[in-house]
Motif scaffolding. Structure first.
Motif, short mmCIF file in Angstrom:
data_model
loop_
_atom_site.label_atom_id
_atom_site.label_comp_id
_atom_site.label_asym_id
_atom_site.label_seq_id
_atom_site.Cartn_x
_atom_site.Cartn_y
_atom_site.Cartn_z
N ARG A 154 -26.78 60.26 69.80
CA ARG A 154 -26.95 58.99 70.46
C ARG A 154 -27.13 57.89 69.03
NH1 ARG A 154 -31.03 60.27 74.99
NH2 ARG A 154 -29.76 60.73 76.84
N ALA A 155 -27.76 58.41 67.98
CA ALA A 155 -28.00 57.50 66.84
C ALA A 155 -26.33 57.52 66.19
CB ALA A 155 -28.98 58.02 65.76
N ARG A 156 -25.65 58.52 66.08
CA ARG A 156 -24.40 58.36 65.42
C ARG A 156 -23.64 57.55 66.21
NH1 ARG A 156 -24.91 63.76 64.71
NH2 ARG A 156 -23.79 64.50 66.19
N LEU A 157 -23.64 57.54 67.64
CA LEU A 157 -22.79 56.67 68.61
C LEU A 157 -23.00 55.41 68.36
CD1 LEU A 157 -20.59 56.81 70.76
CD2 LEU A 157 -22.56 57.01 72.16
N GLN A 158 -24.49 54.95 67.94
CA GLN A 158 -24.74 53.26 67.85
C GLN A 158 -24.13 52.97 66.68
OE1 GLN A 158 -28.93 53.27 68.21
NE2 GLN A 158 -28.80 53.03 70.26
N THR A 159 -23.71 53.77 65.59
CA THR A 159 -23.16 53.30 64.44
C THR A 159 -21.58 53.38 64.22
OG1 THR A 159 -22.87 55.45 63.23
CG2 THR A 159 -25.08 54.17 62.92
N PRO A 178 -12.84 53.07 68.32
CA PRO A 178 -12.82 53.54 69.49
C PRO A 178 -12.63 54.76 69.64
CG PRO A 178 -11.54 51.23 69.66
CD PRO A 178 -11.88 51.69 68.09
N GLU A 179 -11.83 55.33 68.88
CA GLU A 179 -11.38 56.82 68.82
C GLU A 179 -12.67 57.66 68.31
OE1 GLU A 179 -8.70 58.27 70.38
OE2 GLU A 179 -8.26 56.34 70.77
N GLU A 180 -13.32 57.15 67.18
CA GLU A 180 -14.71 57.86 66.72
C GLU A 180 -15.36 57.72 68.00
OE1 GLU A 180 -15.65 56.21 63.14
OE2 GLU A 180 -13.88 57.22 62.11
N ALA A 189 -14.81 60.25 70.77
CA ALA A 189 -14.92 61.59 70.21
C ALA A 189 -16.65 61.96 70.25
CB ALA A 189 -14.44 62.11 68.93
N GLU A 190 -17.26 61.01 69.87
CA GLU A 190 -18.80 61.24 69.74
C GLU A 190 -19.38 61.30 71.13
OE1 GLU A 190 -22.13 62.70 68.22
OE2 GLU A 190 -20.22 62.00 66.98
N MET A 191 -18.58 60.36 72.11
CA MET A 191 -19.14 60.52 73.44
C MET A 191 -18.89 62.06 74.20
SD MET A 191 -18.43 56.53 74.55
CE MET A 191 -17.86 56.92 76.06
N LYS A 192 -17.81 62.41 73.88
CA LYS A 192 -17.40 63.79 74.34
C LYS A 192 -18.38 64.95 73.69
CE LYS A 192 -12.81 64.78 75.01
NZ LYS A 192 -11.64 65.19 74.54
N VAL A 193 -18.94 64.73 72.48
CA VAL A 193 -19.84 65.75 71.76
C VAL A 193 -21.32 65.38 72.68
CG1 VAL A 193 -21.35 66.00 69.81
CG2 VAL A 193 -18.77 65.77 69.58
N LEU A 194 -21.54 64.14 72.81
CA LEU A 194 -22.79 63.84 73.66
C LEU A 194 -22.63 64.25 74.73
CD1 LEU A 194 -25.68 62.47 73.48
CD2 LEU A 194 -24.46 60.22 74.15
N ALA A 195 -21.90 64.08 75.70
CA ALA A 195 -21.63 64.77 77.00
C ALA A 195 -21.87 66.36 77.10
CB ALA A 195 -20.52 64.35 77.72
N ASP A 196 -21.16 66.91 76.07
CA ASP A 196 -21.38 68.31 76.01
C ASP A 196 -22.79 68.74 75.85
OD1 ASP A 196 -20.14 71.20 75.70
OD2 ASP A 196 -20.92 70.82 73.66
N LEU A 197 -23.32 68.09 74.81
CA LEU A 197 -24.68 68.48 74.48
C LEU A 197 -25.65 68.24 75.76
CD1 LEU A 197 -25.12 66.92 70.85
CD2 LEU A 197 -25.23 69.24 71.45
N GLN A 198 -25.38 66.98 76.24
CA GLN A 198 -26.17 66.76 77.43
C GLN A 198 -26.12 67.82 78.87
OE1 GLN A 198 -24.96 62.54 77.93
NE2 GLN A 198 -27.07 61.81 77.28
N THR A 199 -24.78 68.26 78.91
CA THR A 199 -24.59 69.26 79.96
C THR A 199 -25.37 70.72 79.49
OG1 THR A 199 -22.57 68.36 80.57
CG2 THR A 199 -22.76 70.60 81.04
#
Length: 104
Positions: A67-72, A76-78, A81-91
Motif C-alpha cells: 500500500r505504501a509503494r502504491l501511494q508513491t 499507470p502500468e506500475e 502491477a502493484e495493485m495486482k501484487v496487493l490483491a494477491d497479498l490480500q487474498t
C-alpha cells in the motif's frame, strides 16, 4: 484422538534422528521449559527464540508495504502491477485468517 499428522511427524523425527540431524542441538538433554503454561507455550518460545512470525503477520506487513509503494507510484502500468501484487497479498491474507479460524 490422535492428531492426523502424528504418524507422519513421528516418522520424520525418527528419520532425522537416524541421520544424526538432531545431534548436538542447543539444550539437548535438558527439560523443556514453560510446558506448564499450556499447549502452545513451547511453540511460542521457539518462535520467539528464532524470531519467527505467523504467516498472517508476515502477509499483513507485506500488505502495508505494498500500500505504501502504491501511494508513491504515478505510472499507470506500475500502479496496475502493484495493485495486482496487493490483491494477491490480500487474498492470501484472507485465506490464512480463514484457515486459522477454521483449523486453529
Amino acid at each position: 484422538m490422535d492428531h492426523p499428522l502424528e504418524t507422519l511427524i513421528d516418522r520424520i523425527v525418527a528419520n532425522s534422528a537416524r541421520r544424526g540431524e538432531l545431534d548436538n542441538l542447543p539444550g539437548a538433554g535438558k527439560p523443556l521449559t514453560d510446558t506448564h503454561l499450556g499447549k502452545d507455550a513451547v511453540l511460542n518460545r521457539l518462535m520467539t527464540e528464532h524470531q519467527a512470525k505467523p504467516q498472517a503477520v508476515v502477509l499483513n506487513e507485506q500488505i502495508r508495504q505494498s500500500r505504501a509503494r502504491l501511494q508513491t507510484l504515478t505510472d499507470p502500468e506500475e500502479r496496475k502491477a502493484e495493485m495486482k501484487v496487493l490483491a494477491d497479498l490480500q487474498t492470501r491474507y484472507a485465506l490464512e485468517l480463514e484457515s486459522t479460524r477454521k483449523y486453529g
